[in-house]
Design a protein around this motif. Sequence first.
Motif, PDB file in Angstrom:
ATOM      1  N   LEU A 235      53.339  42.246  44.490  1.00  7.79           N
ATOM      2  CA  LEU A 235      52.095  42.290  43.504  1.00  7.79           C
ATOM      3  C   LEU A 235      52.058  41.378  42.394  1.00  7.79           C
ATOM      4  O   LEU A 235      51.175  41.158  41.679  1.00  7.79           O
ATOM      5  CB  LEU A 235      51.639  43.696  43.125  1.00  7.79           C
TER       6      LEU A 235
ATOM      7  N   GLN B 247      40.864  45.972  43.985  1.00 12.07           N
ATOM      8  CA  GLN B 247      40.534  44.805  44.832  1.00 12.07           C
ATOM      9  C   GLN B 247      40.452  43.410  44.539  1.00 12.07           C
ATOM     10  O   GLN B 247      40.803  42.632  45.170  1.00 12.07           O
ATOM     11  CB  GLN B 247      39.132  45.208  45.785  1.00 12.07           C
TER      12      GLN B 247
ATOM     13  N   ILE C 123      43.807  42.080  44.258  1.00  9.10           N
ATOM     14  CA  ILE C 123      44.292  41.806  45.480  1.00  9.10           C
ATOM     15  C   ILE C 123      43.901  40.385  45.820  1.00  9.10           C
ATOM     16  O   ILE C 123      44.553  39.382  46.645  1.00  9.10           O
ATOM     17  CB  ILE C 123      43.979  42.770  46.354  1.00  9.10           C
TER      18      ILE C 123
ATOM     19  N   LEU D  71      45.702  37.309  44.922  1.00  8.55           N
ATOM     20  CA  LEU D  71      47.110  36.946  45.259  1.00  8.55           C
ATOM     21  C   LEU D  71      47.076  35.880  46.198  1.00  8.55           C
ATOM     22  O   LEU D  71      46.038  35.652  47.057  1.00  8.55           O
ATOM     23  CB  LEU D  71      47.410  38.246  46.045  1.00  8.55           C
TER      24      LEU D  71
ATOM     25  N   SER E  20      49.135  38.768  50.126  1.00  9.34           N
ATOM     26  CA  SER E  20      47.804  39.721  50.537  1.00  9.34           C
ATOM     27  C   SER E  20      48.162  40.190  51.762  1.00  9.34           C
ATOM     28  O   SER E  20      47.920  41.450  52.280  1.00  9.34           O
ATOM     29  CB  SER E  20      46.459  39.249  49.994  1.00  9.34           C
TER      30      SER E  20
ATOM     31  N   LEU F  37      51.063  42.605  51.967  1.00 13.50           N
ATOM     32  CA  LEU F  37      50.454  43.836  51.352  1.00 13.50           C
ATOM     33  C   LEU F  37      49.624  44.700  52.383  1.00 13.50           C
ATOM     34  O   LEU F  37      49.785  45.810  52.616  1.00 13.50           O
ATOM     35  CB  LEU F  37      49.778  43.529  50.189  1.00 13.50           C
ATOM     36  N   GLN F  38      48.682  44.098  53.150  1.00 10.65           N
ATOM     37  CA  GLN F  38      47.997  44.645  54.215  1.00 10.65           C
ATOM     38  C   GLN F  38      48.606  45.323  55.102  1.00 10.65           C
ATOM     39  O   GLN F  38      48.306  46.255  55.685  1.00 10.65           O
ATOM     40  CB  GLN F  38      46.793  43.542  54.351  1.00 10.65           C
TER      41      GLN F  38
ATOM     42  N   MET G 269      45.882  52.528  46.427  1.00  9.67           N
ATOM     43  CA  MET G 269      45.726  51.318  47.581  1.00  9.67           C
ATOM     44  C   MET G 269      46.057  52.162  48.935  1.00  9.67           C
ATOM     45  O   MET G 269      45.279  51.761  49.698  1.00  9.67           O
ATOM     46  CB  MET G 269      46.828  50.371  47.122  1.00  9.67           C
TER      47      MET G 269
END
Length: 458
Positions: free
Chosen positions: A292, A316, A319, A322, A327, A330-331, A405
């Motif tokens: 992050l 959001q 994010i 990023l 991102s 992370l997803q 999240m």
Amino acid sequence: ISLLRGDFTWNSVSGRTVGLKPVPLRSLSELERVRLQHVAFRRLFRDRYLDCHITIPKYGHKHKTSLMRKLDSLSKEKSKDKETTPQAFGIPLSQVISNDRTHRQRNDPLREEHSDPTELMLSFLHHNSSFKRGNKEFSSSNSSLSSTSETPNESPLFITPDAAPRTRRRGGVSVDCITDLDDNQSRLLEALQLSLPVEAVGNRKKCHDKKLSLNPIYRQVPRVVDLCCQHLEKHGLQTVGIFRVGSSKKRVRQLRMEFDQGWEVQLDEEHSVHDVAALLKEFLRDMPDPLLTRELYTAFINTMSLDYSDQESAIQLLIFLLPPCNSDTLQRLLCLLSTVAAHAKDSLDNDGHPITGNKMTSLNLATIFGPNLLHKQKNSDKEFSVQSFARAEESTAIISVLRRMINIYDTLFLVPADLQHEVLMSVQETDPDVVDYLLRRKASQYSQAFLEQETPSL
């Protein structure tokens, strides 16, 4: 030029009406994602009160110098058995993505050689549209997409020599070429939706007139992360205490060595769930910059001081700031964690037999992963604990951010219509002819999504 009708509804040049709908972040073109960063950045200042300085995280090897020093020191200490530079662990995320692409090229060169059909198709469309234009003047200065000073976080792109024609550059379609495409050609181009992934920074040079692709960016998730997530989703959802129970340090060290040496690693049912879980945690823990990013540490922490109804929107927007590799990774991680959390409680199968839950709620998972995804500085003792990275009062916020999240994962990576509208307005100011192409692609995506929903599953 595409014209705005109102209520996030646009008219294309061809007369098609396109009403904007929430779409997955990864469905946006590279150009749209860059513009989205700036739209989100402005929105955070306009509507949110995070009470901190916010910057868009830089995209690249900002820790390259310190990393090389550490590697040099390591090589001196272990000069007797010289070690190669690690390919996955302890290096910048963008470099891991680049190494993974090199790995794919080495293991499947024929597939990689032909993995970008866009270039061939763009070349065909370019020559065809040039023939149709006849003697129409072609102005590259006014018709090409470029990332200038309005893209402070430069995306590492695959840059060919400047002398190369534009049709040979990644996603580098001229505006004149796009607007001259007929519907059949447009649909053919829209089918080629993936741009090449990030290349090594060594192959990238700063070039203010480089192209931004009108197609979505190739998914940028490290091979080790994707393989670990797939294994855990297949074999670990019913494992009690997953991510908490100890693992074999020897086996984890062996797996880490295999990834770092670029081996073709296959994770199957013979691999312990706890070993794979430990490997995933170790990868995230050893990243030079947290997933992050340090630039957004305070901003993410401060979202927890907002009203509950405003927290999701603020998270959001952050994010969306990023870099794509952050991102996307992370997803992928949140997809795993939300799935694990969904299996935390005991349940019954179709025959009424009890199924033991894994006991790992979103709170438990956030407690484990939060401090390694969001922190200010590296932990010297490398413990996967909350108190190691932040003050006690901040540790609660760190856990709360990640827990939120995980709980809202299903909507977190959907770009709302109002943000898409601002993105298109931004593009229209600089490249109005491109908007029509983007609208046609969105309409095609909406139609495809509708057909998939209407088609009954077998």
